[in-house]
Design a protein around this motif. Sequence first.
Motif, short mmCIF file in Angstrom:
data_model
loop_
_atom_site.label_atom_id
_atom_site.label_comp_id
_atom_site.label_asym_id
_atom_site.label_seq_id
_atom_site.Cartn_x
_atom_site.Cartn_y
_atom_site.Cartn_z
N ASP A 1 -4.54 5.05 3.22
CA ASP A 1 -4.32 4.34 1.96
C ASP A 1 -4.90 5.18 0.81
N SER B 1 0.83 -1.21 0.00
CA SER B 1 0.00 0.00 0.00
C SER B 1 0.86 1.26 0.00
N ARG C 1 0.59 5.17 1.43
CA ARG C 1 -0.21 5.94 2.38
C ARG C 1 0.21 7.41 2.38
#
Length: 578
Positions: free
Chosen positions: A394, A387, A389
Amino acid sequence: MKKYIIGNWWRYLIGGICLVCSTLVDILVPFITLSMVDDVIVGRNMDIFRRDILLYIAAGLGRALFQFVKEFLCDMSGCRVASGLRKDMMKHIFSLHRGYFDKTNTGELMARVKDDAGSVWDLTGFVGMLMTEATVYFFGVIVCMLTLNWKLSIVPLVFMPPLAFIALFLEKKLDKDYDDISEKNAALTKVVEENISGVRTVKAFSAESSELKKFDEKNKDYADANKKFAKDLADTDPLLAVIPKIMQTFVVAIGGYAAIKGSITYGTLVAFVSYSISIVWPIENLGWMLSLISQGLAGYKKIKKVMKTQAQITDPVAKNEEAFDDKAAGEISFDNVTFTMDGKKILKDVSFTIPKGKTLGIMGATGAGKSTIVNLIERFYDTSEGSIRIEGKDIKKMPLCDVRAFSSVVTQDVFLFSDTITENVRLGSKESMDERTVKAAIKSAHAKEFVEKITDSYDAVIGERGIGLSGGQKQRLSIARALAKKANLLILDDSTSALDMETEAAIQAELREKKDMSKIIIGHRISSVKDADEIIVLENGAVKERGTHAELIEKKGLYYSTYEAQYGDYRNAMAAGQ
């Protein structure tokens, strides 16, 4: 398209009413002629003569008025439908993911927006109107013929089936032809667009002959497609012209014989012959109208294909939104990010964190995955694993406008619009950015000196893609544009390669003073990244080394090899001089 047709319903309604009225006037004029022959010429009735003259004048004026309103409203509606469709297409094209443009050429999209939307304009404007008018007129004339003499009406009715068969056969062939023409037109447009945009490169490599050969091939394909259309039209068009003439001959012969025998009046014969002549224009133009309708429908199919393309990168559903982490204000992080495209891993398990105000340097050979990191941050693509961020959230669960507002990018391929310098710098916030901000950004990018020397200065219109400016000048304007946006994260993707060392150093010093902005500096020069708080070195999409400039030099790995390649000769020369 349907919503725009419905949105113009009242224009189509009024235009349609006027169309019907205009057509009815045309249809009923032969009845005035019938009266003129039977009652005036044969019956010698002068009162009816004056009435018929007035009716002719009224019919002419009425038809002119109805035709004007019909033409104006129907053409206006077609224009509005095509304009709205073009707007929807551009909006949809802007929403599509980066991967779509990697696989779709610019010329094809230009053909859809320009040529195919133009065909839809014809379809929903004058062509559709003309086809409707021809249909109303045709059946109206048939009704009038049956009213005048049903027996004589059998003659034109016998000729209708073969004409209908030929028209449908022609339409089927032309539909395929227009589909092929549209494809060939898109391919030709692509070649023309590329060669005009890249004409300087073509000239620099003396590639005129090879590019002209490529153009000739596409031009020939386009010409052949049009020739096939012309041949298919020519094969059947003569039949559409000859059969009506044969029909008229039979009408005159049979009707004339009936008039001589007294079965019908001379006025009826004149009116019937008038109808048999006037009914020809819908038949003769049927192939042409059907071909234009085929072109419009083929164009609409192409447009629908683009419009049906689903955007793979979209805003999240509201219920998936997460709250921002206040402790990570201004921070961006990669957590074990892997990205795969077409079965090939571009990035493998990449992780880093950039706190607010800090700088990350990224180095690596061509194809190592440096620019892919930028594309993932902007969410042009989505990660395959892991992911990304922003402030602890996210990015897949953030609105795209927020994701892209967070960063400001200066790419390798500088793109400047054919507009003023000020408008190019204001691109990120045209509605609110003031002149002071523009000038401050240009000064920070060390572009003020050359901008103010140009005629018209900040209001100077630069050429397409910045033609007329040097590579370094274009890069500095691109940096100014990114700084003017005032984003939390500034990304420089090998964006100082065209600058001299002194200008690059001055810009780097200017950027170090911007403590409220995080930076990612991607480059091949050690000088670009050496002052970063952390440097990562990519190899085959994976992080092979990381640390500060001093730490990486001490490791004597990939970074050190690059350092030696760039500065080794200089250090050896300095050592020899001592």
